[in-house]
Design an enzyme around this catalytic site. Structure first.
Site, short mmCIF file in Angstrom:
data_model
loop_
_atom_site.label_atom_id
_atom_site.label_comp_id
_atom_site.label_asym_id
_atom_site.label_seq_id
_atom_site.Cartn_x
_atom_site.Cartn_y
_atom_site.Cartn_z
CB CYS A 63 -0.91 0.03 1.07
SG CYS A 63 -1.80 1.69 1.39
CE1 TYR A 194 -6.75 1.38 -4.18
CE2 TYR A 194 -4.83 2.70 -4.41
CZ TYR A 194 -5.60 1.66 -3.57
OH TYR A 194 -4.99 0.88 -2.67
N1 LIG Z 1 -6.88 8.24 2.62
C1 LIG Z 1 -6.21 6.69 2.92
C2 LIG Z 1 -6.38 5.71 1.92
C3 LIG Z 1 -5.84 4.49 2.61
C4 LIG Z 1 -6.12 3.41 1.48
O1 LIG Z 1 -7.04 3.47 0.56
N2 LIG Z 1 -5.41 2.19 1.71
C5 LIG Z 1 -5.67 0.92 1.01
C6 LIG Z 1 -4.59 0.31 0.59
S1 LIG Z 1 -3.49 1.04 -0.51
C7 LIG Z 1 -6.76 0.16 1.19
O2 LIG Z 1 -6.64 -0.21 2.82
N3 LIG Z 1 -7.86 0.01 0.59
C8 LIG Z 1 -9.03 -0.96 1.05
C9 LIG Z 1 -10.29 -0.63 0.36
O3 LIG Z 1 -10.47 0.33 -0.05
O4 LIG Z 1 -11.11 -1.47 0.70
C10 LIG Z 1 -4.82 7.03 3.40
O5 LIG Z 1 -4.16 7.84 2.82
O6 LIG Z 1 -4.43 6.41 4.49
#
Ligand SMILES: N[C@@H](CCC(=O)N[C@@H](CS)C(=O)NCC(=O)O)C(=O)O
Length: 220
Positions: A63, A194
């Site tokens: 991530c 994304y």
């Molecule tokens: N805005 C958040 C975004 C975090 C994020 O979207 N992480 C992703 C992994 S890169 C995630 O866990 N996605 C799971 C999902 O969207 O269900 C940050 O910057 O911490």
């Protein structure tokens, strides 16, 4: 891939139908701050004093946002003060899991099988995505913050009295410039990947791929 709805895990892909094929990221929900004296930060409530061994970071090595927090933990000599768990790199029908694989570090705090259990431990009726990174408070057993940009911001100074590392990665006079670059990186590169790959129409995909490479050119 899924999300929590009223505390129930639902295995479903991102909804892009109602947004014309576009991937739209939802906003993270936990916004408290660790501070050196436990006073409240810019958002959320107080009570999260910087203390060695009190906090835990849940991350994924896959991530980009979680990476920021891991890098900051290292730069600020916080490895011995903030423990970590690393999820399995595959995010499938149960979302992020702690299933054994190379580099996985199990959930030493709650012994969870799935990251969504960490969210449910804080809010049994949580509704929303279950994302990483997550900054966990072992003392009050809650999520301090799950927004990477805010986590790196607090790690920049909150523990300085404990580590003696006063390197400043967000000097006051550069904050506006840093925020400007961050907003390009966040929305067009990190989230741009994304937006391009989760688009469900060819037009949106083509537009987002163009936007992503334009942003990379701009930063070069
Ligand atoms: N805005 C958040 C975004 C975090 C994020 O979207 N992480 C992703 C992994 S890169 C995630 O866990 N996605 C799971 C999902 O969207 O269900 C940050 O910057 O911490």
């Amino acid at each position: 891939m899924g999300l929590l709805q009223d505390g129930q895990w639902v295995d479903q892909w991102y909804d892009t139908k109602s947004t014309g094929g576009n991937f739209v990221r939802t906003i993270t929900q936990f916004r408290n701050w660790i501070t050196n004296d436990g006073s409240a930060g810019p958002t959320g409530t107080g009570g999260f004093k910087a203390e060695s061994g009190r906090y835990h970071l849940y991350i994924s090595l896959a991530c980009p946002w979680a990476h920021h927090t891991l890098i900051m933990r290292s730069l600020k000599n916080l490895k011995e003060h903030i423990s970590i768990s690393i999820v399995n790199p595959l995010m499938l029908e149960n979302g992020w899991t702690f299933e054994k694989a190379d580099a996985v570090i199990e959930d030493t705090e709650l012994n969870s099988d799935y990251l969504y259990q960490v969210y449910l431990a804080v809010k049994a009726d949580y509704t929303g995505r279950v994302t990483l990174p997550v900054l966990w408070d072992k003392k009050t057993k809650t999520i301090v913050n799950n927004e990477s940009a805010k986590i790196i911001h607090m790690l920049n100074t909150a523990f300085d009295d404990i580590t003696g590392n006063i390197d400043d990665y967000a000097p006051e006079e550069l904050l506006t410039e840093i925020d400007d670059i961050n907003s390009v990186v966040y929305s067009n590169i990190n989230n741009g990947v994304y937006k391009a790959s989760f688009a469900t129409t060819q037009e949106v995909n083509a537009k987002e791929v163009k936007n992503l490479f334009a942003a990379l050119d701009q930063l070069e």
